[in-house]
Design an enzyme around this catalytic site. Structure first.
Site, PDB file in Angstrom:
ATOM      1  N   ARG A   1      -3.491   5.661  10.311  1.00  0.00           N
ATOM      2  CA  ARG A   1      -4.843   6.059   9.910  1.00  0.00           C
ATOM      3  C   ARG A   1      -5.628   6.774  11.021  1.00  0.00           C
ATOM      4  NH1 ARG A   1      -6.296   4.441   4.936  1.00  0.00           N
ATOM      5  NH2 ARG A   1      -5.290   2.636   3.988  1.00  0.00           N
TER       6      ARG A   1
ATOM      7  N   ASP B   1      -5.376   5.301  -5.022  1.00  0.00           N
ATOM      8  CA  ASP B   1      -6.735   5.064  -5.518  1.00  0.00           C
ATOM      9  C   ASP B   1      -7.165   6.077  -6.584  1.00  0.00           C
ATOM     10  OD1 ASP B   1      -6.628   3.156  -3.586  1.00  0.00           O
ATOM     11  OD2 ASP B   1      -8.348   3.852  -2.431  1.00  0.00           O
TER      12      ASP B   1
ATOM     13  N   GLY C   1       2.030  -2.827  -5.347  1.00  0.00           N
ATOM     14  CA  GLY C   1       2.239  -1.583  -6.088  1.00  0.00           C
ATOM     15  C   GLY C   1       2.334  -0.342  -5.227  1.00  0.00           C
TER      16      GLY C   1
ATOM     17  N   ASP D   1      -9.931  12.075   3.119  1.00  0.00           N
ATOM     18  CA  ASP D   1     -10.261  12.208   4.539  1.00  0.00           C
ATOM     19  C   ASP D   1      -9.177  12.984   5.292  1.00  0.00           C
ATOM     20  OD1 ASP D   1     -12.670  10.972   4.405  1.00  0.00           O
ATOM     21  OD2 ASP D   1     -11.920   8.987   4.976  1.00  0.00           O
TER      22      ASP D   1
ATOM     23  N   LYS E   1      -2.471  12.754  -1.834  1.00  0.00           N
ATOM     24  CA  LYS E   1      -1.898  11.405  -1.936  1.00  0.00           C
ATOM     25  C   LYS E   1      -2.983  10.349  -2.018  1.00  0.00           C
ATOM     26  CE  LYS E   1      -2.430   8.774   0.918  1.00  0.00           C
ATOM     27  NZ  LYS E   1      -2.790   7.873   2.030  1.00  0.00           N
ATOM     28  N   THR E   2      -2.856   9.371  -2.790  1.00  0.00           N
ATOM     29  CA  THR E   2      -3.542   8.075  -2.726  1.00  0.00           C
ATOM     30  C   THR E   2      -3.415   7.351  -4.058  1.00  0.00           C
ATOM     31  OG1 THR E   2      -5.561   6.798  -2.395  1.00  0.00           O
ATOM     32  CG2 THR E   2      -5.904   9.017  -3.209  1.00  0.00           C
TER      33      THR E   2
ATOM     34  N   TYR F   1      -0.815  -4.612  -2.514  1.00  0.00           N
ATOM     35  CA  TYR F   1       0.370  -4.181  -1.769  1.00  0.00           C
ATOM     36  C   TYR F   1       1.629  -4.219  -2.648  1.00  0.00           C
ATOM     37  CZ  TYR F   1      -3.007  -4.432   1.932  1.00  0.00           C
ATOM     38  OH  TYR F   1      -4.135  -4.206   2.681  1.00  0.00           O
TER      39      TYR F   1
ATOM     40  N   GLY G   1      -2.857   5.052   3.613  1.00  0.00           N
ATOM     41  CA  GLY G   1      -2.126   4.002   2.897  1.00  0.00           C
ATOM     42  C   GLY G   1      -0.919   4.556   2.149  1.00  0.00           C
TER      43      GLY G   1
ATOM     44  N   LYS H   1      -4.486 -21.735 -21.583  1.00  0.00           N
ATOM     45  CA  LYS H   1      -5.274 -22.707 -20.816  1.00  0.00           C
ATOM     46  C   LYS H   1      -5.970 -22.166 -19.580  1.00  0.00           C
ATOM     47  CE  LYS H   1      -1.245 -24.787 -18.574  1.00  0.00           C
ATOM     48  NZ  LYS H   1      -0.453 -25.961 -18.372  1.00  0.00           N
TER      49      LYS H   1
END
Ligand code: FBP
Length: 550
Positions: free
Chosen positions: A141, A201, A422, A172, A198-199, A420, A77, A238
């Site tokens: 991927r 997450d 971000g 991975d 990288k990620t 997506y 990703g 509200k």
């Protein structure tokens, strides 16, 4: 290509480098390392790359380097800053020797196997400096796991005289980088492999990798959106806003966004699992806050929901695992025509426990669990609308309580999914600097002939000049885990630690955030120009983990 004024200004931003990288460096090698667990197995599987020392850099003499040809791959990703890893790598290689060349494999790891590549020239690199996205060469991927893939890769490396491959990816992809490094070392193929963390997450981190790149920018973008919604909530008073945040498995993004914005409710998947909570326990925990606020006339609020939540609820995890097995290549199921037939088919095949959970789910969500699978046969959590599931179940419970006279409020809701939005944002100064430094560090490791290392930059809560670059053997991060029925060597995924400082901070403050109207924080947009405390601030997660925030 037409550029926005900000994009044009960012093109000339010179990322900050650790001071040592601005000089000529020499390597400082530590003592031999070992893997985090399962040392005997990992050592046997990686005889050529196991036990290598951690590498640091210090000021050294100017050296002559032969030109090197390097291939770079973006994997998985998108994460803000990928282009800066590549530009740092490019600049570092040219500093080693101006005749060095950089090739980009197109569309992710499959570019290496299928021999799809471009040469990354100075003018291409200049167009992408400090920009978000992975579009310079694209990503994918495809997993690099098979020796035929490695051999195909070697063919193109030989053809282009490539001495080293840099794989920019998550846990991975870096596991695959490690396997590739071992294979090429075993065969004396003369191709080095270096990984970069990288990620968005944030789950590729450990003692030596303080954070993965992209996490900083993505969290800042989501936190801006959450803050904007909280301003709206405070103004209109509200709605209850349910916001699901990306993060395939771990809840680091949700936790960081909560620390930045202080919502009324923040769910953390790891806590839900540790407490063995059912879906209805999770729903009740939200209902409690909604009812309490309503009793004080506050019929509004904000809820953060981690994308991976559903797979951390033990009963749901079991249901999903059963569905994965049941629906993998199931022609019988695929041949059924109506939703109802499919629902009945699934119900008949599930275990009694999972059947009960499945039957209790709103029909729309139950259907999503059976439809949306990735090429490996797994549910794609980013497509499951957990926030809608929670809204529906909370509303049901509130209606019951209303009937019993225990709740008199109004529950109007709006749902969001921030994912997506971000992943390809213009990298924050932190990510721009961090990524450039990671790429530059990779070039030094390549120049020094290293393989099987991950580029590492530490001391990230200090100013960039004091960051500590180096290399960490990837085998050091590995352990054995069961994957698709077999034990495999993999990099340990870092979940949110329930005894870690970031989570403890949330626990210490969440009751106050749940009840108050005054505790929201409005982070605002990422700033690129201005005071350093506004522009260069790392994440709260990093600050808390390093004892720099109380
Ligand atoms: P990586 O682990 O490859 O960095 O990807 C992270 C991620 O953005 C997750 O947060 C999300 O669940 C997933 O990718 C979405 O995948 P896709 O890009 O295939 O829609």
């Amino acid at each position: 290509m037409k550029k926005s004024p900000l994009q044009a200004a960012r093109a000339s931003y010179q990322p900050k480098l650790p001071a040592v990288l601005r000089e000529h460096v020499s390597l400082v090698e530590g003592t031999p390392t070992q893997s985090v667990a399962d040392q005997d197995d990992i050592k046997t599987l990686f005889p050529n790359t196991y036990g290598m020392p951690i590498i640091g850099f210090e000021k050294g003499e100017q050296k002559q380097y032969a030109p090197v040809n390097v291939g770079v791959i973006l994997s998985g990703g998108q994460a803000p800053g990928g282009h800066n890893v590549i530009s740092g790598l490019f600049d570092g290689l040219k500093k080693l020797n101006p005749d060095s060349r950089l090739y980009g494999f197109l569309g992710g790891p499959s570019g290496l196997v299928d021999h799809k590549y471009i040469e990354l020239t100075a003018s291409i690199i200049d167009d992408y400096r400090n920009t978000g996205g992975f579009d310079i060469i694209g990503s994918g991927r495809t997993k690099l796991e098979e020796t035929e893939q490695f051999d195909k890769g070697l063919e193109i490396c030989k053809k282009l005289n490539i001495n080293a491959i840099v794989i920019i990816g998550g846990d991975d992809s870096n596991t695959n980088a490690c396997v590739l490094a071992e294979y090429y070392a075993k065969n004396n193929s003369g191709v080095q492999v270096i990984g970069c963390p990288k990620t968005i997450d944030g789950d590729l981190k450990n003692e030596m990798i303080e954070t993965s790149f992209g996490f900083d920018t993505a969290c800042k973008i989501y936190s801006e959106l959450i803050g904007n919604i909280q301003r709206d909530v405070s103004s209109s008073k509200k709605y209850w806003h349910f916001m699901r945040l990306m993060g395939r498995s771990a809840s680091h993004i949700t936790l960081e966004c909560a620390l930045q914005s202080q919502p009324n409710i923040c769910l953390i998947s790891e806590e839900v699992e540790a407490n063995n909570m059912t879906l209805s326990d999770v729903v009740n925990s939200i209902v409690e806050v909604v009812v309490e606020r309503a009793s004080r006339g506050l019929n509004y609020g904000t809820v953060l929901v981690p994308e991976g939540l559903i797979e951390f609820i033990p009963a749901m995890k079991k249901l999903i695992a059963e569905l994965n097995d049941l629906l993998a290549h199931n022609e019988e199921f695929n041949g059924l025509e109506t939703d109802d037939e499919k629902r009945q088919y699934v119900k008949a095949k599930l275990s009694p426990e999972s059947r009960a959970v499945y039957s209790d789910l709103p029909k729309g969500i139950a259907k999503q669990l059976t439809l949306d699978r990735d090429p490996h046969g797994n549910v794609q959590v980013s497509l499951i609308e957990t926030e809608k599931l929670l809204i529906e179940m909370v509303a049901k419970k509130l209606a019951l309580l209303k009937g019993e006279g225990k709740y008199k409020g109004k529950f109007s809701t709006i749902n969001h999914f921030f994912g997506y939005e971000g992943r390809c944002g213009i990298p924050s100064n932190f990510d721009a600097d961090y990524c450039y430094s990671l790429g530059y560090t990779a070039s030094v490791l390549i120049g020094e002939g290293k393989t099987g290392y991950m580029s590492s930059v530490r001391n990230l809560t200090a100013p960039a000049a004091e960051w500590v670059p180096g290399g960490v053997p990837i085998t050091m991060m590995m352990n054995m885990e069961r994957r698709h029925g077999a034990m495999k060597p993999v990099i340990q995924k870092a979940l949110v630690k329930l005894d870690g400082a970031p989570f403890r901070y949330l626990v210490a403050h969440r009751d106050e955030w749940a009840s108050s109207c005054q505790t929201y924080i409005y982070p605002g947009p990422i700033q690129y120009y201005g005071p350093t405390e506004v522009c260069d601030m790392p994440t709260r997660t990093l600050l808390l983990e390093h004892g720099k925030m109380k």
